[in-house]
Design a protein around this motif. Sequence first.
Motif, PDB file in Angstrom:
ATOM      1  N   TRP A   1       0.803  -1.217   0.000  1.00 31.89           N
ATOM      2  CA  TRP A   1       0.000   0.000   0.000  1.00 31.89           C
ATOM      3  C   TRP A   1       0.838   1.272   0.000  1.00 31.89           C
ATOM      4  O   TRP A   1       0.294   2.357  -0.033  1.00 31.89           O
ATOM      5  CB  TRP A   1      -0.959   0.005   1.200  1.00 31.89           C
ATOM      6  N   ASN A   2       2.136   1.164   0.024  1.00 33.95           N
ATOM      7  CA  ASN A   2       3.021   2.338  -0.016  1.00 33.95           C
ATOM      8  C   ASN A   2       3.763   2.412  -1.347  1.00 33.95           C
ATOM      9  O   ASN A   2       4.969   2.423  -1.401  1.00 33.95           O
ATOM     10  CB  ASN A   2       4.035   2.281   1.127  1.00 33.95           C
ATOM     11  N   GLY A   3       3.040   2.449  -2.440  1.00 32.98           N
ATOM     12  CA  GLY A   3       3.667   2.483  -3.751  1.00 32.98           C
ATOM     13  C   GLY A   3       3.791   1.083  -4.327  1.00 32.98           C
ATOM     14  O   GLY A   3       3.025   0.190  -4.001  1.00 32.98           O
TER      15      GLY A   3
ATOM     16  N   TYR B   1       0.515   6.663  -1.049  1.00 32.01           N
ATOM     17  CA  TYR B   1      -0.410   5.634  -0.593  1.00 32.01           C
ATOM     18  C   TYR B   1      -1.258   5.116  -1.744  1.00 32.01           C
ATOM     19  O   TYR B   1      -1.789   5.888  -2.526  1.00 32.01           O
ATOM     20  CB  TYR B   1      -1.294   6.218   0.507  1.00 32.01           C
ATOM     21  N   SER B   2      -1.391   3.810  -1.849  1.00 33.05           N
ATOM     22  CA  SER B   2      -2.156   3.192  -2.934  1.00 33.05           C
ATOM     23  C   SER B   2      -3.642   3.254  -2.635  1.00 33.05           C
ATOM     24  O   SER B   2      -4.147   2.516  -1.800  1.00 33.05           O
ATOM     25  CB  SER B   2      -1.729   1.733  -3.112  1.00 33.05           C
TER      26      SER B   2
ATOM     27  N   ASN C   1       0.656  10.021 -10.229  1.00 32.18           N
ATOM     28  CA  ASN C   1       0.522   8.598 -10.529  1.00 32.18           C
ATOM     29  C   ASN C   1       1.046   8.325 -11.932  1.00 32.18           C
ATOM     30  O   ASN C   1       0.810   9.103 -12.852  1.00 32.18           O
ATOM     31  CB  ASN C   1      -0.942   8.164 -10.437  1.00 32.18           C
ATOM     32  N   ARG C   2       1.748   7.205 -12.093  1.00 35.22           N
ATOM     33  CA  ARG C   2       2.345   6.857 -13.390  1.00 35.22           C
ATOM     34  C   ARG C   2       1.613   5.646 -13.962  1.00 35.22           C
ATOM     35  O   ARG C   2       1.351   4.689 -13.255  1.00 35.22           O
ATOM     36  CB  ARG C   2       3.830   6.569 -13.218  1.00 35.22           C
ATOM     37  N   TYR C   3       1.299   5.685 -15.261  1.00 34.92           N
ATOM     38  CA  TYR C   3       0.501   4.650 -15.917  1.00 34.92           C
ATOM     39  C   TYR C   3       1.353   3.900 -16.939  1.00 34.92           C
ATOM     40  O   TYR C   3       2.139   4.506 -17.675  1.00 34.92           O
ATOM     41  CB  TYR C   3      -0.711   5.290 -16.599  1.00 34.92           C
TER      42      TYR C   3
ATOM     43  N   TRP D   1      -1.749  -0.817 -15.940  1.00 33.04           N
ATOM     44  CA  TRP D   1      -1.674  -0.656 -14.494  1.00 33.04           C
ATOM     45  C   TRP D   1      -1.149   0.716 -14.131  1.00 33.04           C
ATOM     46  O   TRP D   1      -0.659   1.462 -14.966  1.00 33.04           O
ATOM     47  CB  TRP D   1      -0.843  -1.755 -13.845  1.00 33.04           C
ATOM     48  N   VAL D   2      -1.314   1.033 -12.860  1.00 34.63           N
ATOM     49  CA  VAL D   2      -0.892   2.328 -12.327  1.00 34.63           C
ATOM     50  C   VAL D   2       0.039   2.091 -11.150  1.00 34.63           C
ATOM     51  O   VAL D   2      -0.134   1.154 -10.378  1.00 34.63           O
ATOM     52  CB  VAL D   2      -2.121   3.184 -11.903  1.00 34.63           C
TER      53      VAL D   2
END
Length: 132
Positions: free
Chosen positions: A11-13, A60-61, A36-38, A54-55
Amino acid sequence: MQLLKQFFTWWNGATWNTRFYTWRKGEFVGKDQYGNRYYRAKSAIPDSIPERRWVIYSGYSEASQVPPGWHGWIHHRVDTPPRDGDYRPREWEKPHHENFTGTAMAYHPPGSIAVGGKPATPAPDYQAWRPE
């Protein structure tokens, strides 16, 4: 400390496995206003399964951090990603914000015990039914 977070938490990246897969097969598509990177990768079975998208969240996710334009692309609703402000919301759409449930900014209706309210009293014209 950041190294341990990446190793033990999701959940942290991105985890190490996600980073490795992104490095090996991921093609960078774009970045949104939240950082956020896609990414996308070609499918192993292109006739039956579309490309994988995906992203990698910045911080925090939380899935509600994906803006509407990118949400449509990542869920295969549109084929082209929204680059450089290409996405234009409809006139009736409100500005996007993440889900605040469980935070101090969460919505609490009137009378909620979370904000110290008391339940509303019933209207005076109400009379309970009693069997005769």
